[in-house]
Design an enzyme around this catalytic site. Sequence first.
Site: not given
Ligand code: MCN
Ligand code: CUM
Length: 784
Positions: A221, A368-369, A738
């Site tokens: 990741q 997811r935290c 998350e």
């Molecule tokens: N997004 C959006 N509008 C927003 C916020 C987010 O359209 N206001 C979209 C983003 O552009 C992205 C998705 O939603 O395509 C998730 O965005 P974001 O909140 O920025 O999170 P990350 O992309 O950093 O993803 C990490 C988060 C984490 S920490 C875990 S753990 C997790 C999760 O995402 N693991 C996942 N969701 C998951 N989903 C899948 N399918 N697989 C994982 O391993």
């Molecule tokens: Cu702590 S689960 Mo996500 O932050 O990859």
Amino acid sequence: MTEGHTAEHWLGRSVKRKEDDRFLQGRGNYVDDINLPGMLHMSILRSPLAHARISSIDTSAAEALPGVVAVVTGELLAQHNLAWMPTLSGDTQAVLATDKVRMQGQEVACVIAEDPYVAHDALELIEVDYDPLPPVITPQQSLEPGAPVIRDDKEDKHDNRIYHWEAGDKEATDRAFEQADRVVEFSTFYPRCHPAPMETCGCVADVNPVTGKVTIYMTSQAPHVHRTVFALVTGLPEHQIQIISPDIGGGFGNKVPVYPGYVVATAASLLIGRPVKWIEDRTGNLISTGFARDFYMKGALALRSDGKMLGLRVNMLSDQGYAYADAQPSKLRAGLFHIVTGSYDIPAAHVVTDGAYTNKAPGGVAYRCSFRVTEASFFIERLVQTAAYELGVDPAELRRRNFIRPEQFPYTSATGFVYDSGNYEQAMDKALEMLGYEDLKAEQARAREEGKLLGIGLATFTEVVGAGPSKDYDILGLKMFDSAELRVHPTGKAILKIGVQTQGQGHETTFAQIVANELGIPPQDVLVQHGDTDNTPYGLGTYASRSTPTAGAATAMVSRKLRDKARQLAAHVLEVAPEDLEWVGDRFQVKGAPDRQTTIQEAAFAAYTNHPQGMEAGLEGVTYYDPPNMTYPFGAYAVAVEVDRGTGQWKVKRVVAVDDCGVRINPMIVEGQIMGGLTEGFAMAAMELITFDELGNCIGSNFSDYLIPTAWETPKFELGETVTPSPHHPIGAKGVGESATVGSPAAFVNAVVDALAHAGVRELEMPIGPDKVWKALAEAGLAE
Ligand code: MCN
Ligand code: CUM
């Protein structure tokens, strides 16, 4: 937009996921799909015991098995100074055990063979002599005087305490408790669970014996961080290390840490001169890689008789396993747990946290935290419901009286977080309305008279996601910013390279939408590249819902940089001054003469064919974005359940989830994230559990003991939204990946407890199986 032209909007649109074409056709490219000429296979021998001294390891029979190329032990690694490696929180973890094994499932030796079956068979031929030591199974046991010292590899370590850390103001909190009319106490345990992504961990390490170049295809990741860690651990020059994360089959935090398998496979490839593949099996994944939670929490809320919260005290004890390996900001020993004041305006708080070693797997970030915000959110939402019962106030009403109000933002919490924006009451009202709260409460009262048990649970959570700012947040000294590099080709198509790494979140689509929104190049014309350290700018990776807040912001900013240059190019093409041009979403128009225009594609073409003398050719740029603050997404979840008095089984009747993640880029993807997160939240509340017997045997080492929900168990979700933009994010977006896992476990537990609360039940420990409910029913005189 002005006369003449209306550009398409690209935010708030449910663009279909670009990546799904290949996923749905079985054309993804995962680590296990990578097969290189001459590739060998690695299998790991794991310790059957939780705590034992190793007196000898005999590998001769395994080495003699036809097809076995080498057997790697800790002793061999020690000769290369590789027996131990650093963890992401600055502790150390064994690569292969040398002195002792400290958990069941610990990596003891690795077989490298011509095929994976031979590698696996040879494990049985390795003879290890263990002298068993008493295992330490709980952190309470571990901190008792005289407990066996787990980390006796460290010369200065004479006990099992890892950290003691405090946040907030003790004196102010003591004063609040003195002034309180009521003090409500609550304690709970958030048990150990596991992210269990569909794809386990694995790598293909390919060290070229001629050039010395190390290419590692890896389930990561955070590929850039891993490259730096590899360079530091092995002493190899960093430019000679390339980490490639191809498609990832789910991460959920599990793929943030560096695991021994990656290190041994790389060392083996280096020593043997051939590529080595390691694919972890399911049991290996469940028993040895980054677990989640394992927090014992107790605390108290000081309240005025009208329900106003005056102060909060929390004590937390964390079971870290045998190494402190949380991937979290180095300054925060218990992660972001101290945001435990949640959505409430609590003037004083004091949080005391301790971490202890036990004979269990290390990890403790995953699932997811955002750095322990899940535990914090669970605790305060359970405590608030308990306080409502004790005061005889409706749980929604008690929340309403204490929410941080919209005009208080930016709001500084008692433990030092600066919340960017929020409107908690609006989100809760929407959830209550969708649920039909008042009607449901009336139905609950009627049902009770008929001897039926209905429960209603709320959680109104606040998260904190998107680390940095870099001044406060770093991992192993690497500051937490993120990056985006954008290049527009002559024909107006673009490539965006980002420092974060998707695992299923849809970045190939949403990040292209951000570019489209800023530059008017449609998403299908923007290729999003990530996960290859040679070909993307440095970034800290995807976890803690930080991609959109950091790399998403970087993407907007670099697009704006290019737009500024495109203005110069358009002015040159149209022979006007740049100030005479107006941007209308996908082109520049001459003010007052809107039919004279240059599209972004025409400006890009000019950048390579007709740029003004004195200007650099090309249309590209890079931005490293250091967020001024975290983003604070929030939501209100409401769950209704029915409890069977005969069996203790509980069934979910309704799940309403109102989320606010600011501006939504792609509503379909956001809803997918929320539904996935709700499913996992339900799973923790109902079934997911990693536990251990008194010898330290891991119960939960396979999918018949570690239960994950299928479509059959998963409830239906009703989703709603409010939109409170982040004031500091360039497009007003907050993270959301998350939210639902953070917020929903408390809503489910609150609902089940609520069904029994009139008989005095206050606590049921997760996962809430029918056995626990039945026992509580029996004790409360409710069993049928
Ligand atoms: N997004 C959006 N509008 C927003 C916020 C987010 O359209 N206001 C979209 C983003 O552009 C992205 C998705 O939603 O395509 C998730 O965005 P974001 O909140 O920025 O999170 P990350 O992309 O950093 O993803 C990490 C988060 C984490 S920490 C875990 S753990 C997790 C999760 O995402 N693991 C996942 N969701 C998951 N989903 C899948 N399918 N697989 C994982 O391993
Ligand atoms: Cu702590 S689960 Mo996500 O932050 O990859």
